[in-house]
Design an enzyme around this catalytic site. Structure first.
Site, PDB file in Angstrom:
ATOM      1  N   CYS A  18       0.835  -1.187   0.000  1.00 55.72           N
ATOM      2  CA  CYS A  18       0.000   0.000   0.000  1.00 55.72           C
ATOM      3  C   CYS A  18       0.875   1.245   0.000  1.00 55.72           C
ATOM      4  O   CYS A  18       2.102   1.168  -0.031  1.00 55.72           O
ATOM      5  CB  CYS A  18      -0.904   0.002   1.238  1.00 55.72           C
ATOM      6  SG  CYS A  18      -1.902  -1.500   1.420  1.00 55.72           S
ATOM      7  N   ASP A  45      -4.572  -8.454   9.026  1.00 59.51           N
ATOM      8  CA  ASP A  45      -3.332  -8.651   9.773  1.00 59.51           C
ATOM      9  C   ASP A  45      -2.859  -7.336  10.380  1.00 59.51           C
ATOM     10  O   ASP A  45      -2.246  -7.309  11.445  1.00 59.51           O
ATOM     11  CB  ASP A  45      -2.245  -9.232   8.859  1.00 59.51           C
ATOM     12  CG  ASP A  45      -1.894  -8.309   7.707  1.00 59.51           C
ATOM     13  OD1 ASP A  45      -2.746  -8.121   6.820  1.00 59.51           O
ATOM     14  OD2 ASP A  45      -0.770  -7.781   7.690  1.00 59.51           O
ATOM     15  N   VAL A  58      13.311 -13.042 -17.206  1.00 56.41           N
ATOM     16  CA  VAL A  58      13.885 -12.103 -18.167  1.00 56.41           C
ATOM     17  C   VAL A  58      14.856 -12.866 -19.057  1.00 56.41           C
ATOM     18  O   VAL A  58      15.668 -13.670 -18.581  1.00 56.41           O
ATOM     19  CB  VAL A  58      14.621 -10.960 -17.451  1.00 56.41           C
ATOM     20  CG1 VAL A  58      15.443 -10.136 -18.428  1.00 56.41           C
ATOM     21  CG2 VAL A  58      13.621 -10.067 -16.728  1.00 56.41           C
ATOM     22  N   SER A  76      10.213 -13.339  -4.816  1.00 52.70           N
ATOM     23  CA  SER A  76      11.542 -13.338  -5.426  1.00 52.70           C
ATOM     24  C   SER A  76      12.566 -13.867  -4.432  1.00 52.70           C
ATOM     25  O   SER A  76      12.271 -14.049  -3.249  1.00 52.70           O
ATOM     26  CB  SER A  76      11.920 -11.927  -5.895  1.00 52.70           C
ATOM     27  OG  SER A  76      11.958 -11.030  -4.799  1.00 52.70           O
ATOM     28  N   GLY A  77      13.776 -14.104  -4.929  1.00 54.01           N
ATOM     29  CA  GLY A  77      14.805 -14.766  -4.126  1.00 54.01           C
ATOM     30  C   GLY A  77      15.803 -13.859  -3.458  1.00 54.01           C
ATOM     31  O   GLY A  77      16.820 -14.336  -2.936  1.00 54.01           O
TER      32      GLY A  77
END
Length: 604
Positions: free
Chosen positions: A2, A94, A282, A356-357
């Site tokens: 947000c 939450d 990519v 993602s890592g």
């Protein structure tokens, strides 16, 4: 995620314009609350199936109001504990946990929060405001203070929309020009700072005086004498839990997939958890940097669809300005554009959530600069030094050692400084940008007792990770497309566990992330598990026609801290440079292009 806006003191009339500037962070709703001398606003990106509940969160009984950007994980268990203690929750959010946790535990409640977040919480009974940022800086939180007001925002754009023009901060520019990163408490913009990761600002609303304090610090390594097999099993469980927690949403997740260990682990663990996910990668066609073959192998291994986002020099040049202005940061490689285009494709496919890592290299020592004697051509000029650099003698004198990546940044700094205007550099003749880096508040105490390996990781986690990897390439490239990014490896409980591993379980026989590789045996394709680290980098494109044309055009819009004559000489020499010379000059010239784009964006 947000967007949030909070103002204490004089409230400018343009709050609607400021929230509009954050609309991409929360296109599903907008809310605001105010009383004399206090304003809180919020834009909502909801992943819930039910009708979204607008913020600000208000609890009149407790005298609390808050705006939250992010996600708290494991909130169900804490909610049950608080309900047993008599707390009455009004929603299933939450975020509502924050109000009751603070009401019961005060400031100590911040340490119980787990996730990616930035929030502003107001205690109206005590006349206190708290601005809090997650432990690693996954979510941004800027602030501006002057005698009339104190403003907090998720992005600088909202502060500008309130009527405050943006100007460069010369000290931040010098630091970024010399080592790529400015000090943590600064931003690139004059008068605008950032809340430190793992810190909170406590503001007295009566006079707007404030202090900043940490609520967490990276743990010192306390290695436990576990066997590799035992440690690998525990690590596997920890990573599985971190991934699973971030998939508790009815929305299908997108996975940023390269050919490397970390993103492949996230994809495979997400699939094993039963998540309905889709893979995005990519591709740099025809380049040695292309990892499409490995990504396709992982997709086939999992039986999941893979969307390929092809990126070439033309695409990098065409999208660079949008990527820079959106992320409010400077880039050093075409991966800035590539990340921006990747997230655009994810949004077009209908996703609002992406995993993602990032973080695995920081926790488990994955970077090539950490391994003595290793020189990876792909990251020469970025993680390995390309040529001579600025002096690090003062750092060596003060620390007795030099963080491993400083040499690469010093070489980048020397090349980049040669493009700057002499009058600008003269202002900082007595400054040492690398001493400035190690002398940041709290660094000396927090770095004390760390090994050479851990000292390098400490300084990387305090600079490259929050400023570039998470802000510029992460949140800054995700949120323009209304994508909520989640990073399972940057779970602080996983970080605490990583600090119990021996260093030989991180790097062994020249292999980075040794134990993580052991933990993932059988879960990911074997060819990826044993593959050497290859950072997410675009191939060198600075001398290709689309970038050359952009460089030449940008000379006509040169920011005053650059020297057009010096830049022109380097730009015109690019077509005849060797590969090694191109790798030396690409990062400084991308910094120049980013500066031009950001300056033009600031003036819009």
């Amino acid at each position: 995620m947000c967007g949030l806006l909070a103002i204490a003191g004089g409230i400018p009339p343009d709050t609607d314009a400021a929230l509009e500037a954050l609309q991409h962070r929360g296109p599903q709703g907008r809310g605001q609350w105010s009383q004399p001398g206090l304003f809180l606003g919020h834009t909502l990106l909801s992943l819930a199936t039910a009708l979204p509940v607008a913020q600000p969160l208000i609890n009149d009984e407790l005298g609390l109001v808050a705006v939250v950007n992010g996600e708290f994980y494991g909130h169900e268990e804490l909610r049950r504990e608080l309900q047993v203690q008599g707390c009455h929750f009004r929603t299933e959010l939450d975020s509502e946990l924050l109000l009751h946790l603070y009401a019961r535990r005060g400031l100590d409640g911040f340490t119980a929060l787990r996730g990616e977040f930035a929030f502003v919480l107001c205690d109206l009974r005590k006349n206190r405001l708290y601005a809090v940022r997650d432990r690693f800086g996954i979510k941004p939180l800027y602030f501006r203070s002057d005698p009339r007001s104190l403003i907090f925002s998720s992005e600088v754009k909202a502060i500008r929309a309130l009527g405050f023009p943006l100007e460069w901060d010369p000290t931040s520019l010098f630091q970024a020009a010399s080592r790529q990163y400015h000090n943590l408490d600064r931003s690139l913009f004059a008068g605008i700072s950032m809340v430190h990761p793992a810190h909170f600002l406590e503001v007295d609303l009566r006079d707007r005086s404030w202090t900043e304090r940490p609520y967490w610090e990276m743990p010192l390594r306390q290695a436990q004498n576990r066997s590799d097999a035992e440690a690998a099993e525990l690590l596997r469980q920890q990573v599985q839990e971190a991934v699973s927690l971030r998939l508790r949403t009815p929305h299908a997740a997108a996975i940023h997939l390269s050919g490397g260990l970390d993103s492949t682990a996230i994809a495979c663990l997400a699939a094993a958890a039963g998540s309905d996910c889709r893979l995005f990668t990519v591709s740099y066609p025809g380049s040695a940097y292309d990892e499409l073959e490995q990504a396709r192998a992982t997709a086939a291994f999992l039986g999941l669809p893979l969307q390929e986002v092809r990126v070439d020099a033309k695409a990098i040049a065409a999208s660079l300005a949008d990527a820079v202005v959106s992320s409010e940061g400077l880039g050093i490689n075409g991966h800035h554009s590539a990340k921006f285009l990747l997230n655009a494709a994810i949004r077009r496919a209908g996703h609002k959530l992406a995993l993602s890592g990032e973080g695995a290299d920081e926790l488990f020592a994955g970077y090539p600069f950490l391994i003595a004697g290793r020189q990876d051509a792909a990251v020469r000029g970025i993680m390995h030094a390309a040529g001579q650099g600025l002096s690090l003698a003062a750092v060596l004198s003060e620390l007795g050692r030099i963080p491993a990546f400083f040499a690469a940044k010093a070489a980048l700094g020397l090349a980049h400084q040669s493009l700057l205007a002499p009058d600008f550099l003269a202002q900082f003749a007595a400054s040492d940008p690398f001493l400035d880096a190690i002398r940041q508040p709290g660094f000396a105490a927090a770095a004390k007792g760390r090994s050479e390996l851990d000292l390098s990781l400490f300084h990387w986690i305090k600079s490259a990770l929050p400023q570039y990897i998470l802000r510029t390439l992460g949140d800054g490239c995700e949120m323009p497309h209304s994508i909520e990014g989640r990073v399972p490896f940057l779970d602080h409980r996983l970080c605490d566990f990583a600090a119990t591993l021996r260093e030989d379980q991180l790097i062994r026989d020249g292999q980075e992330k040794f134990l993580l590789r052991q933990a993932l045996r059988g879960l990911i394709p074997e060819e990826v598990r044993v593959r050497r680290k290859h950072p997410f980098m675009a191939p060198p494109v600075i001398a290709q026609p689309p970038l050359l044309a952009l460089l030449r055009d940008s000379l006509g819009h040169c920011p005053t801290h650059y020297c057009p004559r010096r830049l022109g000489r380097v730009i015109e020499a690019l077509p005849t440079m060797s590969e090694a010379e191109l790798k030396r000059w690409e990062p400084p010239l991308f910094l120049f292009l980013s500066s031009v784009a950001l300056e033009q964006g600031m003036q819009r």
